[in-house]
Design a protein around this motif. Sequence first.
Motif, PDB file in Angstrom:
ATOM      1  N   LYS A   1      50.802 -52.209-100.572  1.00  0.00           N
ATOM      2  CA  LYS A   1      50.255 -52.148-101.772  1.00  0.00           C
ATOM      3  C   LYS A   1      49.074 -51.664-102.284  1.00  0.00           C
ATOM      4  O   LYS A   1      48.372 -51.268-101.516  1.00  0.00           O
ATOM      5  CB  LYS A   1      49.656 -53.731-101.193  1.00  0.00           C
ATOM      6  CG  LYS A   1      50.842 -55.271-100.654  1.00  0.00           C
ATOM      7  CD  LYS A   1      50.075 -56.392-100.606  1.00  0.00           C
ATOM      8  CE  LYS A   1      51.410 -57.544-100.575  1.00  0.00           C
ATOM      9  NZ  LYS A   1      50.479 -59.209 -99.784  1.00  0.00           N
ATOM     10  N   GLN A   2      49.449 -51.201-103.329  1.00  0.00           N
ATOM     11  CA  GLN A   2      48.722 -50.113-103.607  1.00  0.00           C
ATOM     12  C   GLN A   2      47.338 -51.510-105.214  1.00  0.00           C
ATOM     13  O   GLN A   2      47.905 -52.257-105.492  1.00  0.00           O
ATOM     14  CB  GLN A   2      48.924 -49.504-104.558  1.00  0.00           C
ATOM     15  CG  GLN A   2      48.163 -48.363-105.504  1.00  0.00           C
ATOM     16  CD  GLN A   2      49.436 -47.063-105.283  1.00  0.00           C
ATOM     17  OE1 GLN A   2      49.869 -47.437-105.823  1.00  0.00           O
ATOM     18  NE2 GLN A   2      49.078 -45.751-104.902  1.00  0.00           N
ATOM     19  N   THR A   3      46.147 -50.820-104.959  1.00  0.00           N
ATOM     20  CA  THR A   3      45.630 -51.206-105.851  1.00  0.00           C
ATOM     21  C   THR A   3      45.064 -50.442-107.021  1.00  0.00           C
ATOM     22  O   THR A   3      45.083 -49.336-106.496  1.00  0.00           O
ATOM     23  CB  THR A   3      43.780 -52.011-105.124  1.00  0.00           C
ATOM     24  OG1 THR A   3      44.086 -53.085-103.629  1.00  0.00           O
ATOM     25  CG2 THR A   3      42.670 -51.958-106.396  1.00  0.00           C
ATOM     26  N   THR A   4      44.904 -51.480-108.203  1.00  0.00           N
ATOM     27  CA  THR A   4      44.786 -49.954-109.091  1.00  0.00           C
ATOM     28  C   THR A   4      43.400 -50.714-109.409  1.00  0.00           C
ATOM     29  O   THR A   4      43.076 -51.440-110.056  1.00  0.00           O
ATOM     30  CB  THR A   4      46.170 -50.411-110.198  1.00  0.00           C
ATOM     31  OG1 THR A   4      47.079 -50.141-110.018  1.00  0.00           O
ATOM     32  CG2 THR A   4      45.328 -49.475-111.664  1.00  0.00           C
ATOM     33  N   ILE A   5      42.965 -49.644-109.992  1.00  0.00           N
ATOM     34  CA  ILE A   5      41.264 -49.809-110.754  1.00  0.00           C
ATOM     35  C   ILE A   5      41.485 -49.179-112.052  1.00  0.00           C
ATOM     36  O   ILE A   5      42.093 -47.675-111.993  1.00  0.00           O
ATOM     37  CB  ILE A   5      39.741 -49.367-109.608  1.00  0.00           C
ATOM     38  CG1 ILE A   5      40.217 -47.460-109.260  1.00  0.00           C
ATOM     39  CG2 ILE A   5      40.177 -50.504-107.913  1.00  0.00           C
ATOM     40  CD1 ILE A   5      39.167 -47.511-108.933  1.00  0.00           C
ATOM     41  N   SER A   6      40.722 -49.121-112.448  1.00  0.00           N
ATOM     42  CA  SER A   6      40.849 -48.682-114.205  1.00  0.00           C
ATOM     43  C   SER A   6      38.981 -47.467-114.099  1.00  0.00           C
ATOM     44  O   SER A   6      38.302 -48.479-114.328  1.00  0.00           O
ATOM     45  CB  SER A   6      40.507 -49.425-114.869  1.00  0.00           C
ATOM     46  OG  SER A   6      40.364 -50.452-115.487  1.00  0.00           O
ATOM     47  N   PHE A   7      38.764 -46.775-115.183  1.00  0.00           N
ATOM     48  CA  PHE A   7      37.429 -45.986-115.199  1.00  0.00           C
ATOM     49  C   PHE A   7      37.910 -45.137-116.632  1.00  0.00           C
ATOM     50  O   PHE A   7      38.530 -44.376-116.863  1.00  0.00           O
ATOM     51  CB  PHE A   7      38.012 -44.604-114.265  1.00  0.00           C
ATOM     52  CG  PHE A   7      36.513 -43.441-114.220  1.00  0.00           C
ATOM     53  CD1 PHE A   7      35.621 -43.432-114.701  1.00  0.00           C
ATOM     54  CD2 PHE A   7      37.492 -42.298-114.279  1.00  0.00           C
ATOM     55  CE1 PHE A   7      34.620 -42.791-114.744  1.00  0.00           C
ATOM     56  CE2 PHE A   7      35.915 -41.265-114.518  1.00  0.00           C
ATOM     57  CZ  PHE A   7      34.884 -41.549-114.241  1.00  0.00           C
ATOM     58  N   TRP A   8      36.935 -45.617-116.767  1.00  0.00           N
ATOM     59  CA  TRP A   8      36.926 -44.975-118.796  1.00  0.00           C
ATOM     60  C   TRP A   8      36.217 -43.616-118.883  1.00  0.00           C
ATOM     61  O   TRP A   8      34.567 -44.470-118.219  1.00  0.00           O
ATOM     62  CB  TRP A   8      36.976 -45.905-120.033  1.00  0.00           C
ATOM     63  CG  TRP A   8      37.761 -46.026-119.580  1.00  0.00           C
ATOM     64  CD1 TRP A   8      38.517 -46.301-118.878  1.00  0.00           C
ATOM     65  CD2 TRP A   8      38.833 -46.929-121.079  1.00  0.00           C
ATOM     66  NE1 TRP A   8      39.422 -47.159-119.871  1.00  0.00           N
ATOM     67  CE2 TRP A   8      39.535 -47.534-121.129  1.00  0.00           C
ATOM     68  CE3 TRP A   8      37.537 -47.285-122.213  1.00  0.00           C
ATOM     69  CZ2 TRP A   8      39.690 -48.577-121.965  1.00  0.00           C
ATOM     70  CZ3 TRP A   8      37.690 -48.850-122.711  1.00  0.00           C
ATOM     71  CH2 TRP A   8      39.085 -49.049-123.247  1.00  0.00           C
ATOM     72  N   ALA A   9      35.794 -42.508-118.974  1.00  0.00           N
ATOM     73  CA  ALA A   9      35.021 -41.638-119.353  1.00  0.00           C
ATOM     74  C   ALA A   9      34.792 -41.234-120.712  1.00  0.00           C
ATOM     75  O   ALA A   9      35.457 -40.941-121.486  1.00  0.00           O
ATOM     76  CB  ALA A   9      35.357 -40.136-118.354  1.00  0.00           C
ATOM     77  N   ALA A  10      33.627 -40.661-120.482  1.00  0.00           N
ATOM     78  CA  ALA A  10      32.727 -40.906-122.589  1.00  0.00           C
ATOM     79  C   ALA A  10      32.919 -39.359-122.627  1.00  0.00           C
ATOM     80  O   ALA A  10      32.515 -38.122-121.928  1.00  0.00           O
ATOM     81  CB  ALA A  10      31.638 -41.533-122.584  1.00  0.00           C
ATOM     82  N   ALA A  11      33.200 -38.864-124.298  1.00  0.00           N
ATOM     83  CA  ALA A  11      32.960 -37.398-124.646  1.00  0.00           C
ATOM     84  C   ALA A  11      33.054 -36.791-124.318  1.00  0.00           C
ATOM     85  O   ALA A  11      32.778 -35.750-122.974  1.00  0.00           O
ATOM     86  CB  ALA A  11      31.349 -37.503-124.725  1.00  0.00           C
ATOM     87  N   VAL A  12      34.684 -36.700-122.830  1.00  0.00           N
ATOM     88  CA  VAL A  12      35.769 -35.829-122.580  1.00  0.00           C
ATOM     89  C   VAL A  12      35.724 -34.168-123.434  1.00  0.00           C
ATOM     90  O   VAL A  12      35.596 -34.288-124.691  1.00  0.00           O
ATOM     91  CB  VAL A  12      36.379 -35.574-121.944  1.00  0.00           C
ATOM     92  CG1 VAL A  12      35.808 -37.190-120.836  1.00  0.00           C
ATOM     93  CG2 VAL A  12      37.875 -36.675-122.731  1.00  0.00           C
ATOM     94  N   THR A  13      35.711 -33.294-122.947  1.00  0.00           N
ATOM     95  CA  THR A  13      36.371 -31.925-123.518  1.00  0.00           C
ATOM     96  C   THR A  13      37.161 -31.163-122.833  1.00  0.00           C
ATOM     97  O   THR A  13      38.037 -31.835-121.351  1.00  0.00           O
ATOM     98  CB  THR A  13      34.667 -31.138-123.381  1.00  0.00           C
ATOM     99  OG1 THR A  13      34.881 -30.661-121.906  1.00  0.00           O
ATOM    100  CG2 THR A  13      33.619 -31.174-124.141  1.00  0.00           C
ATOM    101  N   THR A  14      38.186 -30.672-122.618  1.00  0.00           N
ATOM    102  CA  THR A  14      39.299 -30.028-121.845  1.00  0.00           C
ATOM    103  C   THR A  14      38.301 -29.961-120.731  1.00  0.00           C
ATOM    104  O   THR A  14      39.457 -30.528-119.608  1.00  0.00           O
ATOM    105  CB  THR A  14      40.201 -28.862-122.587  1.00  0.00           C
ATOM    106  OG1 THR A  14      40.118 -29.265-123.913  1.00  0.00           O
ATOM    107  CG2 THR A  14      40.428 -28.027-121.643  1.00  0.00           C
TER     108      THR A  14
END
Length: 449
Positions: free
Chosen positions: A45-58
């Motif tokens: 079983k694998q738990t999924t979490i979500s992460f958003w990052a702001a103002a990313v560059t390469t």
Amino acid sequence: MKTRKLRSSVLVGASLLLALTGCGSNKTTNSASSGEGSKNGDKAKQTTISFWAAAVTTERNAFFEKIIKQFEEENPDIKVDYLGVPGDLSAYEQKVNVAISAEQAPDIMNDFKADLLARDVLEPLDAYYDSWADKDLISAELIASNRKLDTKEGKLYALPYSSQTWNLWLRPDWFKEAGLALPDTWDQFFEDVAKLTDKSKDRYGLSIRGGAGSANTLEMLMYSYSGIADYFTPEGKATINDPLHAEFLDKYLGAYNVYTPEDDLNKGWSELAATFQSDKAAVVVHNLGSASSHEKAFNGDYTKFEAVPFPKGVNGYREHPGLMPLGLTMTKTAENKDAVWKFMTFYLSHDINSQYAKLYGEIPANQEAAADAWIQDIPYMKSASELLNSADTHFAGTPYYLPGYSNIQKKIEPMIQKVMAKKMTGTEMLDEWAKLLEAEKQSYDQTQK
């Protein structure tokens, strides 16, 4: 070029994946974990979490992809759905607001704002933080700064990852060439700006941010000049229109098109940085976030760029803006909060926090990371660290806790352009600014009763 295309594809792919599966969803799936699974072929079983990052560059996107891969390898039972949002913070905030409205907010965000508290979006972290074995490694000042956003109960809603100073970025080679000492007082600053201007060579003592972000910069400068610590009197009157601030505006915005380029009227940060990096301005104002850009532009030649603290105010001491609350947040809708917390503390571990801070040009929140050699080896990082830790530095009470604080600054920006163009007086603008702040403070106080 192939690398850039690959990273771009990953970014777009992550966005599409979130759109299709529910961008803030948190699920326990029967997908195989990396490197694990029973010998008889059963999927773990694998738990999924979500992460958003702001103002990313390469470069920032590559960093997040790398540390997420490392985290997943160390925690094969957890998968991280990552989305890096390029562009400025407004693009990120718009995407977050849409997700929140759709009840699909990401589990983890790296942009901490007071309005998220007002909207009851975030999960308090106190219970997690209090039982965390490494909590004493995190800067106590940053923890305290984050708690200030909750003026009623002082709860912790974000785990701070860094801090950064506001600075004068200047050309030490220009100052040396002109026989001038680096400015320690505001009187010296304005004298130097005039002396370093030579329009015949298209060289200016100063370049002013007149476009997006101008109000934020101007506000920090005014309070540094006046030394006024409180944004409001006990009666709720704003101090933004204090006569000392009007005095500063006359000098600072009055330098526009005299000791600054004419196109400053519309400059955001990228245009301001370009002016500084192309040998057209001796001084610009920004935080440590621009350090990596200057490093590249000047090929790491510290004789050509330097960060110094704001000059001493008229009261004789050095005042710095209040430390801006920064940190990773956990949304209330996160279904697997223990997994979310595990990623957050991984993000704050010594090596990861040090890598992050070096990339972003910030002081690590992890005190072991803050003691790393690179902090002392890089002049602007050493200067920033000394400023933050100096007993002689005073911090203003910047009202980050007001949900509409940043929106007020956006409303002021067109007025700053009018003052620069001499279509409005500085006093008129400051009076309007004061009215907006007072109304916001009154509204906020009502919600706290």
